[in-house]
Design an enzyme around this catalytic site. Sequence first.
Site, PDB file in Angstrom:
ATOM      1  N   GLU A   1     -92.045  30.405  28.978  1.00 52.71           N
ATOM      2  CA  GLU A   1     -92.226  31.866  28.840  1.00 52.71           C
ATOM      3  C   GLU A   1     -92.927  32.457  30.052  1.00 52.71           C
ATOM      4  O   GLU A   1     -93.908  33.197  29.940  1.00 52.71           O
ATOM      5  CB  GLU A   1     -92.986  32.192  27.554  1.00 52.71           C
TER       6      GLU A   1
ATOM      7  N   GLU B   1     -86.930  27.961  21.107  1.00 52.15           N
ATOM      8  CA  GLU B   1     -87.924  28.438  20.131  1.00 52.15           C
ATOM      9  C   GLU B   1     -87.324  29.561  19.308  1.00 52.15           C
ATOM     10  O   GLU B   1     -86.712  30.481  19.855  1.00 52.15           O
ATOM     11  CB  GLU B   1     -89.189  29.006  20.808  1.00 52.15           C
TER      12      GLU B   1
END
Length: 478
Positions: A176, A376
Amino acid sequence: MTRLPNDFLWGGAVAAHQLEGGWNKGYKGVSIVDVMTAGTKGVPRKITDGVLEGEYYPNHEAIDFYSRYKEDIALFAEMGFTCFRTSIAWTRIFPNGDELEPNEEGLQFYDDLFDELLHHGIEPVVTLSHFEMPYHLAKEYGGFANRKVVDFFVRYAIAVMNRYKDKVKYWMTFNEINNQTNTSADIFGWTCSGVRYSEHENPMETMYQVAHHELVASALVVKEGKIINPTFEIGCMIAFVPFYPYSCNPDDVMIATESMHERFFFPDVHVRGYYPSYIRKEWERKGYKINMEPEDEAILKEGTVDFIGLSYYMSNAVKADAETDTSASTDGASKHSVPNPYVKASDWGWQIDPVGLRYTLVTLYERYQLPLFIVENGFGAIDEMREDGTIEDDYRIAYLGSHIEELKKAVVLDGVDLMGYTAWGCIDVISFTTGEMKKRYGFIYVDKHNDGTGSLMRSKKKSFHWYKNVIATNGEKV
Ligand code: P53
């Protein structure tokens, strides 16, 4: 193709700091997450100056996967996982980050962990940097704001890619990496890069400098990785929270397009190997000076990624004339964000939108034409264990099931090349944004509470049996 491909990877995802514990075992160094206290919704976690007496640091013990991983992996195998995504704690390998030689005990731990996975036929998927650089590098060097840290990261990456070259095929560089575009909440810059943007005179300019260093580091790692083992698949990892226009007012549509640049900036460079025009224009307009070395242009070009790893939890809507304070927000909001009246939110305010997953996959695939990997997706909720020990997490089944239905459409109807799906926090872990235990994602319940008490015993939730069947039918029975 009317079904998911037979080699579709199914599994779960975690990050070392959120489950391992053993924060000072095996000569591990202090990481940037080891100095973060617990918060809750709307109460940010504190970042302390070193590990202080009298503070509670939830990641120090986490769920003690460090000593229980065999038991946990056996449960993953029982669900039928064909892959498992975790990260390597940089501080186990280079405790301070600036040593010349790696720490053998740390290397051995991951050897054993990967062997255990492979023994069960589970393919490891490894993130090199998931929010846990050595605290020493943040404190003494200023984190990734300092170019020297690029070299330390590359040294670490080469050490582990060499060591595990026959055990790990799938790698991702920075988890991320785009979280830090929100410079108004310190948690993001700190965990992505060891930098507190609030301490910098011009947070956005520093953010782009840091980003440049990480993009160069990522590209160098891709290049080096291919030399170590040409069959490696090395990806980037983006938190993808799409921005929808709040209405068909052209101003809303345009603000959504501009906001999406925040999401595309990192993958544009990771995938194409050069900076997009809208960023160069922004730098020019704002007078930002980003320091680059003469060789960087070639490095970025030569180190482009093989696939795009992404997290997807929610979507966001933007309105041209809205003003939002994002300093305490963890939901991927921008300064133009407004609640979307067509979707509901979780208890933590994350807006639940399964169709947004298909939208995300199609958007990314059409832009980049590269394989995608959902590494995710999940639903953080408060689970109640009944007297008889069962946990009926139907809300989680509903969330995951509806998202899996949409990813199937992306593959079957839109032709997206999707490598796999790993559900976030397949076993309950410490929440990243809040440091809580009660924000749970798992198929496996862990008896541990916000205050750190609990037996750490593992129990299967209802979703455990459900997911097992999803995998057994390759996503047909959702
Ligand atoms: P927790 C925002 C948007 C999407 C994903 O978060 C995000 C965030 C927060 O930056 O983070 C990822 O535990 C992250 C994981 C994290 C997971 O989301 O706060 O990669 O480490 O645990 C869920 O509910």
